[in-house]
Design an enzyme around this catalytic site. Structure first.
Site, short mmCIF file in Angstrom:
data_model
loop_
_atom_site.label_atom_id
_atom_site.label_comp_id
_atom_site.label_asym_id
_atom_site.label_seq_id
_atom_site.Cartn_x
_atom_site.Cartn_y
_atom_site.Cartn_z
N ARG A 145 -7.39 8.42 3.12
CA ARG A 145 -8.52 7.50 2.97
C ARG A 145 -9.21 7.30 4.32
O ARG A 145 -10.45 7.44 4.43
CB ARG A 145 -8.04 6.15 2.43
CG ARG A 145 -9.11 5.05 2.41
CD ARG A 145 -8.50 3.71 2.07
NE ARG A 145 -7.49 3.30 3.04
CZ ARG A 145 -7.73 2.63 4.15
NH1 ARG A 145 -8.96 2.26 4.46
NH2 ARG A 145 -6.75 2.30 4.97
N ARG A 146 -8.44 7.00 5.35
CA ARG A 146 -9.04 6.80 6.67
C ARG A 146 -9.68 8.07 7.18
O ARG A 146 -10.76 8.06 7.78
CB ARG A 146 -7.99 6.29 7.65
CG ARG A 146 -7.55 4.85 7.38
CD ARG A 146 -6.37 4.45 8.25
NE ARG A 146 -5.96 3.07 8.01
CZ ARG A 146 -4.73 2.61 8.22
NH1 ARG A 146 -3.79 3.42 8.67
NH2 ARG A 146 -4.46 1.34 7.98
N ARG A 188 2.90 5.62 17.35
CA ARG A 188 1.51 6.06 17.37
C ARG A 188 0.79 5.53 18.60
O ARG A 188 -0.03 6.23 19.21
CB ARG A 188 0.80 5.61 16.09
CG ARG A 188 1.08 6.52 14.90
CD ARG A 188 0.30 6.11 13.67
NE ARG A 188 1.04 5.16 12.86
CZ ARG A 188 0.56 4.58 11.77
NH1 ARG A 188 -0.68 4.83 11.40
NH2 ARG A 188 1.29 3.74 11.07
N CYS A 220 -0.85 9.78 -2.21
CA CYS A 220 -1.20 10.10 -0.82
C CYS A 220 -2.07 11.36 -0.73
O CYS A 220 -2.46 11.76 0.35
CB CYS A 220 0.07 10.28 0.01
SG CYS A 220 0.73 8.73 0.61
N ARG A 243 1.31 10.86 12.41
CA ARG A 243 2.26 10.01 11.71
C ARG A 243 3.21 9.31 12.69
O ARG A 243 3.24 9.59 13.87
CB ARG A 243 3.06 10.83 10.70
CG ARG A 243 2.20 11.27 9.50
CD ARG A 243 3.05 11.82 8.38
NE ARG A 243 4.09 10.85 8.03
CZ ARG A 243 5.28 11.19 7.57
NH1 ARG A 243 5.59 12.46 7.41
NH2 ARG A 243 6.17 10.26 7.26
N GLY A 244 4.00 8.39 12.12
CA GLY A 244 4.95 7.61 12.91
C GLY A 244 4.70 6.13 12.70
O GLY A 244 3.70 5.72 12.12
N ASN A 245 5.63 5.30 13.21
CA ASN A 245 5.41 3.85 13.09
C ASN A 245 4.36 3.41 14.11
O ASN A 245 3.88 4.21 14.92
CB ASN A 245 6.72 3.08 13.23
CG ASN A 245 7.38 3.24 14.60
OD1 ASN A 245 6.71 3.32 15.62
ND2 ASN A 245 8.70 3.29 14.62
N VAL A 246 4.00 2.15 14.05
CA VAL A 246 2.92 1.64 14.91
C VAL A 246 3.22 1.91 16.38
O VAL A 246 2.36 2.39 17.14
CB VAL A 246 2.70 0.13 14.68
CG1 VAL A 246 1.76 -0.45 15.73
CG2 VAL A 246 2.16 -0.12 13.27
N LYS A 303 0.82 -1.22 0.00
CA LYS A 303 0.00 0.00 0.00
C LYS A 303 0.86 1.26 0.00
O LYS A 303 0.35 2.35 -0.31
CB LYS A 303 -0.96 0.01 1.20
CG LYS A 303 -0.31 0.18 2.55
CD LYS A 303 -1.36 0.29 3.64
CE LYS A 303 -0.72 0.52 4.99
NZ LYS A 303 -1.71 0.72 6.06
N ASP A 304 2.15 1.14 0.32
CA ASP A 304 3.05 2.30 0.30
C ASP A 304 3.66 2.55 -1.07
O ASP A 304 4.39 3.53 -1.24
CB ASP A 304 4.19 2.11 1.31
CG ASP A 304 3.74 2.18 2.75
OD1 ASP A 304 2.66 2.76 3.00
OD2 ASP A 304 4.45 1.65 3.62
#
Length: 313
Positions: free
Chosen positions: A133-134, A157, A244, A151-154, A85-86
């Site tokens: 989208r979200r 976040r 994006c 933003r940021g990694n899982v 998806k990226d």
């Protein structure tokens, strides 16, 4: 004499590393005694460094791939592992994205430490996500909420969620599953109300076109069902000029016998107020044409000004 190891390029987030290790383990298992040595090479991308601005303002999806693709082109790595998806639909000359692992769960999840579901959030609550989208889907379902870029990694976040920066966030279930963190999910969002991003849940492997040795290795782990679904979804995205900066959802599935491909597509305005969607079915061999056709239909329904208010468009 042992040959040089095959170098697998990846971002350095915990999820990206989990995906790269999964590719290495699948290759080692599938190739057995003939497997070469594999080395995981971590590459920091612009998207990992720039965290204070929305992706649409600083270059879009390519920020997560630029440095990795440069390493592929100059031969510093032999293949690259990505969250599909990226991936932009247009790749640099000489590179291909045509091998995929079996797809994980494509759904999104709602995550909150204080609220049970998206519907349970009180009026005015703050929900954070970097995905347009979200953001658009949330605004369509709950226009009373405050939606902020997040933003940021899982892990980062989740840490900000715990610290109260937002009341809730949204994540991909596939990533949580791959890291053994599915217990973090508060609510799994249904596909009919919250369709996924193009490529969501699919690990894609990028390589140099014409690199027969690497392609032969990757053929041992490629999942053709995922591959044909991604062909359709990425053709849909390409027809919509998706990036994006554009809220787009797309999801393809194959029938149980593998004979029929079904594709769903959705476009939304960033505020979630206007939306157009459509379905198409056909033969798997026509995946690219099906995706392009549905994308053209949705683009015509939206008209030339549909994404006019998208930042940076």
């Amino acid at each position: 004499m042992q040959s040089n190891p095959v170098r697998i390029g990846t971002r350095g987030s915990p999820l990206a590393l989990a995906q790269a290790h999964e590719v290495r383990e699948r290759l080692t298992t599938a190739l057995g005694p003939d497997a070469p040595a594999f080395e995981i090479v971590v590459i920091k991308t612009s998207g990992d460094r720039i965290l204070d601005r929305p992706l649409a303002e600083v270059g879009g999806k390519g920020l997560f791939t630029k440095e990795i693709e440069e390493a592929l082109i100059d031969g510093s790595i032999d293949l690259a592992v990505h969250s599909s998806k990226d991936m932009p639909t247009a790749l640099p000359d000489g590179l291909v994205l045509d091998h995929f692992l079996p797809r994980e769960d494509v759904r999104d999840v709602f995550v909150s430490t204080r609220h049970r579901s998206l519907a349970d959030l009180p009026e005015g609550a703050v929900i954070g996500t970097a995905s347009l989208r979200r953001q658009a889907l949330v605004r369509r379902m709950r226009p009373d909420l405050q939606v902020v870029t997040y933003r940021g990694n899982v892990q980062s976040r989740l840490a900000k969620l715990e610290a109260g920066v937002v009341d809730a966030t949204l994540l991909a279930l596939a990533g949580l599953n791959r890291m053994g963190m599915q217990g973090v999910a508060t609510e799994v969002l249904p596909l009919d109300g919250f369709p996924p991003a193009v490529g969501q849940g699919a690990i894609g492997i990028e390589s140099r076109a014409g690199d027969g040795r690497i392609h032969a290795l990757l053929a041992a782990i490629h999942d053709p069902h995922t591959g044909v679904c991604l062909v359709a979804e990425r053709a849909l995205l390409a027809a919509l000029d998706g990036s994006c900066r554009t809220p787009i959802a797309g999801h393809a599935t194959l029938s149980a016998d593998g004979g029929t491909l079904a594709l769903y597509g959705l476009i939304l305005t960033p505020d979630g107020v206007s939306a157009h969607d459509g379905h198409v079915t056909g033969r798997p061999g026509d995946a690219a044409a099906l995706g392009a056709g549905l994308g053209a239909r949705l683009k015509a329904l939206g008209g030339p000004d549909f994404f006019a208010d998208v930042p940076g468009a």
